[in-house]
Structures are given as structure tokens and as C-alpha cells.
Design a protein around this motif. Structure first.
Motif, mmCIF file in Angstrom:
data_model
loop_
_atom_site.group_PDB
_atom_site.id
_atom_site.type_symbol
_atom_site.label_atom_id
_atom_site.label_comp_id
_atom_site.label_asym_id
_atom_site.label_seq_id
_atom_site.Cartn_x
_atom_site.Cartn_y
_atom_site.Cartn_z
ATOM 1 N N ALA A 193 0.839 -1.208 0.000
ATOM 2 C CA ALA A 193 0.000 0.000 0.000
ATOM 3 C C ALA A 193 0.871 1.254 0.000
ATOM 4 C CB ALA A 193 -0.932 -0.014 1.202
ATOM 5 N N LEU A 194 1.866 1.287 0.878
ATOM 6 C CA LEU A 194 2.686 2.494 1.026
ATOM 7 C C LEU A 194 3.548 2.765 -0.207
ATOM 8 C CD1 LEU A 194 3.634 2.021 4.776
ATOM 9 C CD2 LEU A 194 2.243 3.889 3.843
ATOM 10 N N ASP A 195 3.979 1.700 -0.899
ATOM 11 C CA ASP A 195 4.821 1.852 -2.094
ATOM 12 C C ASP A 195 4.015 2.099 -3.360
ATOM 13 O OD1 ASP A 195 7.104 1.425 -0.646
ATOM 14 O OD2 ASP A 195 7.314 -0.682 -1.175
ATOM 15 N N SER A 196 2.698 2.104 -3.273
ATOM 16 C CA SER A 196 1.880 2.222 -4.488
ATOM 17 C C SER A 196 1.906 3.653 -5.028
ATOM 18 C CB SER A 196 0.434 1.822 -4.195
ATOM 19 O OG SER A 196 -0.166 2.765 -3.330
ATOM 20 N N PRO A 197 1.853 3.807 -6.360
ATOM 21 C CA PRO A 197 1.733 5.149 -6.939
ATOM 22 C C PRO A 197 0.558 5.923 -6.319
ATOM 23 C CG PRO A 197 2.169 3.557 -8.672
ATOM 24 C CD PRO A 197 1.981 2.771 -7.398
ATOM 25 N N LEU A 198 -0.553 5.240 -6.038
ATOM 26 C CA LEU A 198 -1.719 5.904 -5.440
ATOM 27 C C LEU A 198 -1.338 6.585 -4.134
ATOM 28 C CD1 LEU A 198 -4.734 6.277 -6.024
ATOM 29 C CD2 LEU A 198 -5.196 4.390 -4.469
ATOM 30 N N ASN A 199 -0.544 5.901 -3.317
ATOM 31 C CA ASN A 199 -0.101 6.496 -2.058
ATOM 32 C C ASN A 199 0.895 7.628 -2.309
ATOM 33 O OD1 ASN A 199 -0.115 6.420 0.912
ATOM 34 N ND2 ASN A 199 2.028 5.871 0.666
ATOM 35 N N LEU A 200 1.786 7.427 -3.287
ATOM 36 C CA LEU A 200 2.761 8.474 -3.610
ATOM 37 C C LEU A 200 2.058 9.740 -4.080
ATOM 38 C CD1 LEU A 200 5.514 6.352 -5.470
ATOM 39 C CD2 LEU A 200 5.403 6.949 -3.048
ATOM 40 N N GLU A 201 0.877 9.581 -4.716
ATOM 41 C CA GLU A 201 0.105 10.737 -5.179
ATOM 42 C C GLU A 201 -0.748 11.349 -4.065
ATOM 43 O OE1 GLU A 201 0.348 12.074 -8.170
ATOM 44 O OE2 GLU A 201 1.672 10.521 -8.987
ATOM 45 N N GLY A 202 -0.727 10.746 -2.875
ATOM 46 C CA GLY A 202 -1.509 11.286 -1.752
ATOM 47 C C GLY A 202 -2.989 10.954 -1.808
#
Lengths: 224, 224
Positions: B71-80
Motif C-alpha cells: 500500500a505504502l509503495d503504491s503510486p496511489l499512495n505516492l500521489e496522496g
């Protein structure tokens, strides 16, 4: 069929030049191994690794563990449409049987890798993982894919839905994902791949890329 | 925004009824902890767990570890655009800051969880994980989503592309994935979710489901 190669993976045995380290010899004794039979792991061996060239990327069996769990548990693998290989920085290749039930506990995986590097195949009663000397080029030649796609930050930006455009489910397609924490491929991927593709503008971890490649193939062929 | 809850996760401290076991007391002493301060882990504590009700599913912090890394490494998380929560079998909730840099080595993660259960937040200097008592119902009420989707083998079969149909990126959407190896939700998910969806006809592991939910949301909103 999708052939997935985790390439230039940072999975190796203890390099002889640091195997003489006191802490390494101690931890080998506790595990009942010779120091050079241990698998290099930066989270345990970081002190001894100070002297090692490329120390900031080496010793990452955790990346291989995570990637193999994700590949083997994928619907694509359950449907028999995925073949998985680990290629290492020292040009060894692990061929993974799709029915492998990999240990989920990291410590057991580490023990399995030690055994694999000692005997060349595990488990002894019915080998599911086989280790051999092979470059990435030789592995790809053996697979004989119609198309080879490497995933890299430096590749041409594409949407995940475009990744397998023009590919049929009967084609052997090979995808290459880097099995290292950061930096560049060591193998000559530009020479070996038909296409180098970037799926996101920022760096992603190996598991994050690998699972999106698998998931993209699953969608393309209606598996999930 | 996607709110992802790993529900009824098998993450707990050593139950007092087995904390008196000799091997458990020994391993606690080696780690400098009281036996009841250890995190239950079936791969280490299986012998003592023989007497534990629900032993075939309990003690799986490895599932939480893997899911949080993904979850934390996902692009979705990187995009906030992702918020992640772990809800446990004992109705505790861990709220995970999106900027958390989780330990990749399982042993370090285990140590972090021990500390979290002792102090309620980690790391001390700048808390990124917070633990509190809360049922799944209370957590969902706090999030206040427009729609709540639970993923379950027993749900209505849907394609991944249909999962977020009719959802806008400005909606708070909540998805519930079971954080246990097999069996049913303990919480009353049927009562709490607007929809129960199955994405594949066979059972899938928690990380396999979680990453496909995230990836489906990413595609829906053009993140990857």
C-alpha cells in the motif's frame, strides 16, 4: 503465456572478502553453516558490508521473497499462464515451478535459499526451485519469446493498458523487472529487450512494478 | 480518496493463556521483553499455539507487513490519494501515515509492532503509526465514506474495472480487505458494507486482493 524475469536480483551468497568478518562467522556458527554458505542480507550484515563494492544495493533477498510471493499467489499463476524466473547479479538463474508453495516467513525463505545455493535444487524430495549458471541473455534465448519488454524508469512512458497491446495469449511474452532496490540494470537490457517501458514518472519498488505488470496481463486476457 | 482497511487482521500480542509456555518465556527473555509484550507469530509460536482457539488463522503479522509495504509503495499512495488502516481481531485500529517508511526486514517490523502495542505510537520522535481501541464500525464512521466496498470470496462476482464505477475522485470511498489467511470476517461486514464483491472465483491471499483494489483505483483515475 507471460514469462516474468526478476533480473540482476541482489541475491547472492556471502562474498569471500567479507566472510572472515567476526560477526558473520558468529552468525554462521549459530546457523550451523560455513560463513560463505550464508545468503547476504544487508539488514543483518550491513556492518561487514561497509567494505563491499556496490554495498548500497547488494544483499536484498527480501525483494526476491516479496516478488515471488506476489507472482506465485497471482490469479495469472493459478490459471497456469505465468512462468517466473529469478536472475541474479552473478548470472545465476532460479527457475520457479508455478506450483511452488513458498515459505511466507522470511527466515524460512532465507533457509531455503541457503539450501538452494548449496544443492542446486529444493526441496530435495520434489525439486520446485532449480538454480543454474546462466546469463540473462541465455535465459531469454531459452524462453524464446515473441516479444521482450523491460520495465525501467528510463523507458518510454506508457499506460499499463498499452503494455500488452498486440499480444495474443498464445504468444510467449517475456517481461524483465529489476530485482534491485535502486540504480541501473547490470545486464545489457537495452540490447536484450524489444521495448523499454516506464509505467510511472517516479521510481517504483520491484514488487510494485512486478504486480502491475502481472495485473495488466490478467486484465488484457480477462483473468481478473 | 481511497480508504483501505485491512480488517480483522491477525495481529495481536501474546495471549496470556499461552504466555506461560516455556519456549515463549525463553524467546521473550532473549528479546528483553515480557512474554505478553511479544507479537504472536504462528511461524515461531506454533507449538504453544496448539492450545489456542482459532489457532489455524491467528498470529499472522506477516500479512500485515506485506500489505502495508504494498500500500505504502503504491503510486496511489505516492500521489496522496490513499489512506491505510489496519483493524485487528481484538478491535484495535492502526492509522498509518502515508509518509511512513516501513521497515522492509520482517524482524524490524516485528520490533516496531511490539513498540507500537506498548506505547500506542511509533516512532517516538514523530509518530507515523497510531494504535487505538476501535471497532471496524467505529472506524468506518470516523472515515465517513460515500461508499463502502468489502472484498470477499462470497461476494457478488465483478470485474476489477467495475469496482469503482460511478465513483468520483473527490468521493471518500472505503474498501475492506480481510487481513487473515482464510476463513470469514469476524466483524459484521455485511452490515457495514454497501457492497460485497468477489474479484476472482478462487480464494486469493490478502496482499493479492489489496494490490488489485489499489491498482484498479489507480487505473480508474489515470494514476498509472
Amino acid at each position: 503465456m507471460l514469462h516474468l524475469i526478476l533480473a540482476d536480483s541482489e541475491l547472492e551468497r556471502m562474498p569471500p572478502e567479507i566472510a572472515v568478518d567476526k560477526a558473520i562467522r558468529w552468525s554462521a556458527r549459530r546457523r550451523g553453516r560455513k560463513p560463505t554458505e550464508l545468503i547476504l542480507d544487508s539488514s543483518f550484515h550491513y556492518r561487514a558490508m561497509r567494505r563491499l563494492p556496490g554495498k548500497e544495493r547488494r544483499g536484498r533477498p527480501d525483494i526476491v521473497h516479496l516478488c515471488l510471493l506476489l507472482a506465485l499467489d497471482s490469479p495469472l499463476n493459478l490459471e497456469g499462464l505465468l512462468r517466473t524466473y529469478v536472475h541474479t547479479r552473478e548470472d545465476r538463474v532460479i527457475t520457479v515451478d508455478p506450483s511452488t508453495n513458498l515459505p511466507r516467513a522470511y527466515r524460512r525463505f532465507e533457509g531455503l535459499m541457503e539450501q538452494l545455493f548449496m544443492t542446486g535444487e529444493v526441496p530435495p524430495e520434489r525439486p520446485l526451485l532449480r538454480l543454474e549458471e546462466s546469463s540473462l541473455a541465455k535465459l531469454i534465448k531459452r524462453i524464446g519469446p515473441r516479444k521482450t519488454i523491460a520495465l525501467s524508469e528510463k523507458g518510454e512512458r506508457k499506460g499499463l493498458d498499452e503494455l500488452f497491446e498486440g499480444v495474443s495469449v498464445r504468444d510467449e511474452v517475456c517481461t524483465i523487472v529489476g530485482g534491485f532496490p535502486h540504480g541501473e540494470f547490470i545486464s545489457d537490457v537495452e540490447e536484450l529487450a524489444d521495448e523499454i517501458v516506464s509505467i510511472y514518472e517516479k521510481p517504483l519498488t520491484a514488487p510494485a512494478v512486478l504486480i502491475r505488470v502481472i495485473s495488466s496481463y490478467e486484465r488484457r486476457f480477462g483473468v481478473v
